[in-house]
Design a protein around this motif. Structure first.
Motif, PDB file in Angstrom:
ATOM      1  N   MET A   1       0.817  -1.211   0.000  1.00 29.16           N
ATOM      2  CA  MET A   1       0.000   0.000   0.000  1.00 29.16           C
ATOM      3  C   MET A   1       0.848   1.258   0.000  1.00 29.16           C
ATOM      4  O   MET A   1       0.418   2.282   0.504  1.00 29.16           O
ATOM      5  CB  MET A   1      -0.902   0.019   1.248  1.00 29.16           C
ATOM      6  N   GLY A   2       2.051   1.179  -0.528  1.00 27.12           N
ATOM      7  CA  GLY A   2       2.971   2.317  -0.514  1.00 27.12           C
ATOM      8  C   GLY A   2       2.406   3.564  -1.158  1.00 27.12           C
ATOM      9  O   GLY A   2       2.792   4.678  -0.823  1.00 27.12           O
ATOM     10  N   SER A   3       1.457   3.397  -2.066  1.00 30.01           N
ATOM     11  CA  SER A   3       0.887   4.560  -2.750  1.00 30.01           C
ATOM     12  C   SER A   3      -0.242   5.213  -1.949  1.00 30.01           C
ATOM     13  O   SER A   3      -0.734   6.261  -2.341  1.00 30.01           O
ATOM     14  CB  SER A   3       0.371   4.143  -4.133  1.00 30.01           C
ATOM     15  N   VAL A   4      -0.658   4.598  -0.848  1.00 27.29           N
ATOM     16  CA  VAL A   4      -1.726   5.166  -0.013  1.00 27.29           C
ATOM     17  C   VAL A   4      -1.090   5.633   1.306  1.00 27.29           C
ATOM     18  O   VAL A   4      -0.930   4.844   2.247  1.00 27.29           O
ATOM     19  CB  VAL A   4      -2.845   4.120   0.255  1.00 27.29           C
ATOM     20  N   PRO A   5      -0.712   6.907   1.384  1.00 25.63           N
ATOM     21  CA  PRO A   5       0.054   7.380   2.541  1.00 25.63           C
ATOM     22  C   PRO A   5      -0.693   7.272   3.872  1.00 25.63           C
ATOM     23  O   PRO A   5      -0.070   7.086   4.914  1.00 25.63           O
ATOM     24  CB  PRO A   5       0.384   8.832   2.206  1.00 25.63           C
ATOM     25  N   TYR A   6      -2.028   7.396   3.863  1.00 29.76           N
ATOM     26  CA  TYR A   6      -2.773   7.318   5.124  1.00 29.76           C
ATOM     27  C   TYR A   6      -2.700   5.920   5.733  1.00 29.76           C
ATOM     28  O   TYR A   6      -2.588   5.773   6.946  1.00 29.76           O
ATOM     29  CB  TYR A   6      -4.244   7.720   4.906  1.00 29.76           C
ATOM     30  N   VAL A   7      -2.759   4.910   4.884  1.00 33.44           N
ATOM     31  CA  VAL A   7      -2.681   3.532   5.376  1.00 33.44           C
ATOM     32  C   VAL A   7      -1.279   3.262   5.926  1.00 33.44           C
ATOM     33  O   VAL A   7      -1.126   2.681   7.005  1.00 33.44           O
ATOM     34  CB  VAL A   7      -3.046   2.530   4.255  1.00 33.44           C
ATOM     35  N   VAL A   8      -0.269   3.692   5.191  1.00 36.97           N
ATOM     36  CA  VAL A   8       1.107   3.497   5.634  1.00 36.97           C
ATOM     37  C   VAL A   8       1.356   4.265   6.927  1.00 36.97           C
ATOM     38  O   VAL A   8       1.971   3.748   7.867  1.00 36.97           O
ATOM     39  CB  VAL A   8       2.105   3.918   4.528  1.00 36.97           C
ATOM     40  N   GLY A   9       0.856   5.474   7.028  1.00 40.50           N
ATOM     41  CA  GLY A   9       1.014   6.284   8.238  1.00 40.50           C
ATOM     42  C   GLY A   9       0.327   5.645   9.436  1.00 40.50           C
ATOM     43  O   GLY A   9       0.890   5.598  10.538  1.00 40.50           O
ATOM     44  N   ALA A  10      -0.894   5.144   9.232  1.00 37.51           N
ATOM     45  CA  ALA A  10      -1.616   4.492  10.324  1.00 37.51           C
ATOM     46  C   ALA A  10      -0.884   3.221  10.764  1.00 37.51           C
ATOM     47  O   ALA A  10      -0.772   2.946  11.969  1.00 37.51           O
ATOM     48  CB  ALA A  10      -3.043   4.167   9.885  1.00 37.51           C
ATOM     49  N   ALA A  11      -0.385   2.445   9.802  1.00 36.87           N
ATOM     50  CA  ALA A  11       0.361   1.224  10.142  1.00 36.87           C
ATOM     51  C   ALA A  11       1.634   1.565  10.898  1.00 36.87           C
ATOM     52  O   ALA A  11       1.997   0.881  11.860  1.00 36.87           O
ATOM     53  CB  ALA A  11       0.681   0.436   8.872  1.00 36.87           C
ATOM     54  N   ALA A  12       2.306   2.642  10.501  1.00 38.99           N
ATOM     55  CA  ALA A  12       3.538   3.057  11.184  1.00 38.99           C
ATOM     56  C   ALA A  12       3.240   3.506  12.615  1.00 38.99           C
ATOM     57  O   ALA A  12       3.992   3.176  13.547  1.00 38.99           O
ATOM     58  CB  ALA A  12       4.232   4.169  10.401  1.00 38.99           C
ATOM     59  N   VAL A  13       2.143   4.240  12.816  1.00 38.16           N
ATOM     60  CA  VAL A  13       1.770   4.680  14.165  1.00 38.16           C
ATOM     61  C   VAL A  13       1.448   3.473  15.036  1.00 38.16           C
ATOM     62  O   VAL A  13       1.872   3.388  16.195  1.00 38.16           O
ATOM     63  CB  VAL A  13       0.583   5.669  14.109  1.00 38.16           C
ATOM     64  N   LEU A  14       0.698   2.506  14.504  1.00 36.40           N
ATOM     65  CA  LEU A  14       0.387   1.289  15.259  1.00 36.40           C
ATOM     66  C   LEU A  14       1.654   0.509  15.601  1.00 36.40           C
ATOM     67  O   LEU A  14       1.790  -0.028  16.705  1.00 36.40           O
ATOM     68  CB  LEU A  14      -0.595   0.413  14.483  1.00 36.40           C
ATOM     69  N   TRP A  15       2.587   0.468  14.665  1.00 40.86           N
ATOM     70  CA  TRP A  15       3.847  -0.237  14.927  1.00 40.86           C
ATOM     71  C   TRP A  15       4.647   0.469  16.026  1.00 40.86           C
ATOM     72  O   TRP A  15       5.237  -0.177  16.887  1.00 40.86           O
ATOM     73  CB  TRP A  15       4.672  -0.343  13.649  1.00 40.86           C
ATOM     74  N   ILE A  16       4.646   1.807  16.024  1.00 42.25           N
ATOM     75  CA  ILE A  16       5.357   2.558  17.067  1.00 42.25           C
ATOM     76  C   ILE A  16       4.722   2.303  18.430  1.00 42.25           C
ATOM     77  O   ILE A  16       5.424   2.127  19.429  1.00 42.25           O
ATOM     78  CB  ILE A  16       5.408   4.059  16.722  1.00 42.25           C
TER      79      ILE A  16
END
Length: 166
Positions: free
Chosen positions: A43-58
């Protein structure tokens, strides 16, 4: 460790719980990292999904880091007079039982505990409910059990061994 000991008390050793105690957090962290990599790749082209996944990972990284840090600072301590369980990073909790009050002690090992060499210690004290009843999972349970018994039933021998090593 010295802040918890009496001047007349002889330190016999301390142990951290076995690493299996935090294994679910290590596995969650590894799985979360793999999932984050998959989400970023797919989903690299969908920044909101990547951002949400990164926040959950943090958030997962912080939780796992706290649990692993808590495990690192928790100690099971044996002296010639008592046994203590010292827990907590932010809030410190010290549970203690005098050796003179221990009426029965046992350790239990599951099949996985036998393979990875850890066990649960159960301490009984004159039919009373104690703050320090079960301690799980401790490494090298057979060696710890023998040392515990030696300290309880042959303290003079423990003192002689300690003086020879000095």
């Amino acid at each position: 460790m010295a802040q918890y000991l009496f001047d007349s008390e002889r330190y016999c050793g301390e142990w951290r719980r076995h690493w299996i105690h935090v294994s679910q957090w290590l596995l969650a962290l590894a799985g979360g990292t793999l999932l984050l990599g998959y989400v970023v790749g797919a989903m690299g082209s969908v920044p909101y999904v990547v951002g949400a996944a990164a926040v959950l990972w943090i958030v997962l990284l912080l939780l796992a880091g706290f649990k692993i840090g808590d495990w690192f600072f928790d100690k099971f301590v044996l002296t010639d007079k008592r046994v203590m369980l010292i827990e907590g990073i932010v809030t410190r909790r010290v549970a203690m039982m005098p050796l003179a009050r221990v009426t029965d002690m046992a350790y239990q090992q599951s099949p996985l505990g036998r393979v990875l060499n850890y066990g649960t210690f159960v301490l009984e004290s004159a039919g009373q409910d104690q703050a320090l009843r079960e301690i799980a999972p401790l490494p090298y349970p057979n060696e710890l059990y023998l040392l515990f018994c030696q300290v309880m039933y042959d303290p003079e021998e423990m003192l002689a061994v300690g003086e020879e090593g000095d």
